[in-house]
Scaffold this active site. Structure first.
Site, PDB file in Angstrom:
ATOM      1  CB  ALA B  74      38.740   4.724  13.983  1.00 32.59           C
ATOM      2  CG  ASN B 154      38.335  14.253  17.725  1.00 27.04           C
ATOM      3  OD1 ASN B 154      37.875  14.525  16.607  1.00 27.04           O
ATOM      4  ND2 ASN B 154      39.565  14.555  18.077  1.00 27.04           N
ATOM      5  CB  SER B 202      37.755   3.339  17.273  1.00 28.34           C
ATOM      6  OG  SER B 202      38.878   3.016  18.060  1.00 28.34           O
ATOM      7  N   GLY B 203      37.088   0.347  18.697  1.00 30.76           N
ATOM      8  CA  GLY B 203      36.725  -0.359  19.926  1.00 30.76           C
ATOM      9  C   GLY B 203      36.941   0.456  21.192  1.00 30.76           C
ATOM     10  CG  HIS B 204      40.472   3.102  21.773  1.00 30.75           C
ATOM     11  ND1 HIS B 204      40.689   4.360  22.263  1.00 30.75           N
ATOM     12  CD2 HIS B 204      40.834   3.140  20.473  1.00 30.75           C
ATOM     13  CE1 HIS B 204      41.183   5.124  21.303  1.00 30.75           C
ATOM     14  NE2 HIS B 204      41.274   4.410  20.199  1.00 30.75           N
ATOM     15  CB  THR B 243      45.804 -14.135  11.776  1.00 27.66           C
ATOM     16  OG1 THR B 243      46.502 -14.950  10.842  1.00 27.66           O
ATOM     17  CG2 THR B 243      45.073 -14.995  12.786  1.00 27.66           C
ATOM     18  CB  CYS B 329      51.842  25.712  26.773  1.00 23.37           C
ATOM     19  SG  CYS B 329      53.169  26.716  27.424  1.00 23.37           S
TER      20      CYS B 329
END
Ligand SMILES: Cc1ncc(COP(=O)(O)O)c(C=O)c1O
Lengths: 138, 405
Positions: B74, B154, B202-204, B243, B329
């Protein structure tokens, strides 16, 4: 980043957590750091005024595991030391003992600052008391 | 039996579903042809597999397979959307509207475009992390070529009013891109109904493999054109040469199909787990706060701040649980999360935040273990916290002159 066994040991079994009455005559309190920076350490020493030896030490810390471990270790080292010896404790010794990673070196710096602040606070209290005592004696 | 460590960081990445891995395997060792090889069966098989995957992905978001461009993830999709539009439509205008809690893939791309003379408006968000369609409308100028607003955040899980924003964009003839990485497969999406012209996925993040992503590029009403960032053999309608990684694409397709066929149940399940976790933690810990929107949020996300306890310190106490903290931190960065800051969460509470990301493979048993552990550790760390002691004693922490370092 995995933490060293020494850090984990102090984090899981912190030494000397607690507080002394900050108003106590023989107590020195060092409060360093800031909540918005993500760490605050309060380190306290109980000093024998006759000998200048630190008889007990306590801490409370808001911070990451390395900050907690650094202050826990500091209280252990402080007990039995004279004020001069306490002032000689270097942050690098804490880094070494706990195997702090480079990104956590600032935690040891904060612990050194806390030690110095606590000693200074005790000394200032003593100085403030001197004239009063002198007056009574006179 | 409970197995440690427990993974509860599904907003970071997800486990590849074993069914996805299984679907991918033959494309490494048996059907290993190049999808661009037109002259032999290996190539035909690969091309067919890629086309099937396109359709599976298209179906998940209400698009056609032909509108899906494969990328490496992404981050690339978003780079291509923003840079591709800016370059292709520069005669039309040079203004982009986005908002402050976007992922860095969007914000840093926008910053680079600014250096190249593009004007970018970063809309502020409300205390729940939302922008409104009105804010977007007010920001549009006759030079605006693109609006880019994420579907779900996210960190805090807040879902944006994408359909309303899409409508505004349609009215004004401005292209609309959405970073839907966190939402694809987790929430129903329809690019038609939502007025979306470009969408990053995004695939993951959806139980597919890492290293593959997609960009939906609308083909009709309007036909969106993009200047490519990667030149070469002219793959993917010339928008992204290289490819095609057929096994990864097959995996993404399978992941999309699974998300689609199981979505209704999965939403209910992850939502129930999230609410169980959230309530078991928050009911037992006073002064814990949910960051993000109370209802308009991803089903699996709970981002909670625990006053008087530092997030990274807490993470060490729950080290058998993989979560994320809004605190960093380290000497390099004492800055807490820019997302939490944008909501107006104070720095001290931002430092106290933990993000729990529940997903397909989490169980109720894990939720119970984690919530008990969090309650125990927060309580222990509060006993160790000077801030907690001061607050209990009635000290106003804001009144103290802190010696920051
Ligand atoms: C909202 C959002 N956008 C973009 C990305 C980047 O995705 P990728 O890892 O596929 O490049 C992520 C993942 O970190 C994300 O959560």
């Amino acid at each position: 980043m995995p933490y060293s066994d020494q850090i984990l040991e102090h984090y899981n079994n912190p030494r000397n957590v607690g507080s002394f009455d900050a108003k106590g005559e023989n107590v020195g309190t060092g409060l360093v750091g800031a909540p918005e920076c993500g760490d605050v350490m309060r380190l306290q020493i109980l000093v024998n005024p006759a000998t200048g030896v630190i008889e007990d030490a306590k801490f409370k810390t808001f911070g990451c595991g390395s900050a907690i471990a650094s202050s826990s270790l500091a209280t252990e080292w402080l007990k039995g030391k004279t004020l001069d010896q306490a002032m000689d404790i270097k942050n690098t010794e804490i880094v070494e003992e706990l195997a702090l990673p480079p990104v956590k070196v600032h935690c040891s710096v904060l612990a050194e600052d806390a030690i110095k602040a606590a000693v200074k606070n005790f000394q200032e209290k003593q100085e403030a008391r001197q004239p009063a005592e002198a007056a009574v004696a006179g | 039996m409970l197995k440690l460590p427990i993974y509860m960081d599904n907003n970071s990445t997800t486990r590849t579903d074993p069914r996805v891995v299984e679907a991918m395997l033959p494309y490494f060792t048996e059907q290993y042809g190049n999808a661009a090889s037109r002259s032999h069966p290996f190539g035909w098989a690969a091309e067919k597999a890629v086309d099937d995957a396109r359709d599976q992905i298209g179906k998940l978001i209400g698009a056609t397979g032909k509108e899906i461009i494969f990328t490496s993830g992404a981050t690339e999709s978003t780079n291509l959307a923003l840079k591709g539009v800016a370059a292709m439509y520069k005669k039309k205008g040079n203004h982009i509207v986005t908002q402050v809690t976007e992922h860095k893939a969007t914000l840093d791309t926008a910053k680079r475009l600014e250096r190249d003379g593009v004007q970018v408006t970063y809309l502020p968000v409300d205390k729940f992390g939302r922008v409104s369609a009105d804010q977007v409308r007010d920001a549009l100028t006759d030079k605006t070529i693109l609006v880019s607003i994420m579907m779900a955040n996210n960190e805090i899980g807040t879902v944006q009013p994408v359909a309303d924003i899409g409508k505004v964009c349609k009215e004004r003839g401005v292209l609309f891109h959405t970073d839907a990485v966190q939402a694809v497969g987790k929430l129903p999406i329809d690019v038609q109904a939502m007025g979306i012209d470009l969408l990053s996925l995004s695939g993951h993040k959806m139980y597919g493999p890492k290293g593959i992503g997609g960009l939906y590029v609308r083909k009709k009403d309007p036909r969106v054109r993009l200047e490519p960032i990667i030149d070469g053999g002219g793959h993917e309608r010339g928008m992204r040469s290289g490819t095609l990684p057929v096994p990864l694409i097959v995996g993404l397709g399978k992941a999309a199909e699974l998300c689609r066929s199981e979505m209704a149940d999965e939403i209910k399940r992850t939502y129930a787990l999230r609410e169980r976790l959230r309530s078991r933690i928050m009911d037992n810990l006073p002064e814990s706060y949910l960051n993000g929107h109370p209802t308009e949020r991803l089903p699996g996300n709970a981002n909670i701040s625990f006053a008087y306890v530092e997030g990274e310190g807490l993470m060490m106490g729950i080290k058998d649980v993989a979560v994320s903290s809004g605190s960093a931190c380290t000497s390099a960065s004492l800055e807490p999360s820019y997302v939490l800051r944008a909501l107006g969460v104070g720095d001290e509470l931002a430092h106290s935040s933990i993000r729990f990301g529940l997903g397909r493979f989490n169980t109720e048993e894990e939720v119970d273990f984690v919530s008990d552990l969090v309650v125990r550790e927060v309580t222990r760390l509060r006993e160790m916290s000077p801030l907690y002691e001061m607050a209990q004693a009635g000290v106003d922490l804001k009144s103290i002159q802190w010696a920051g370092h």
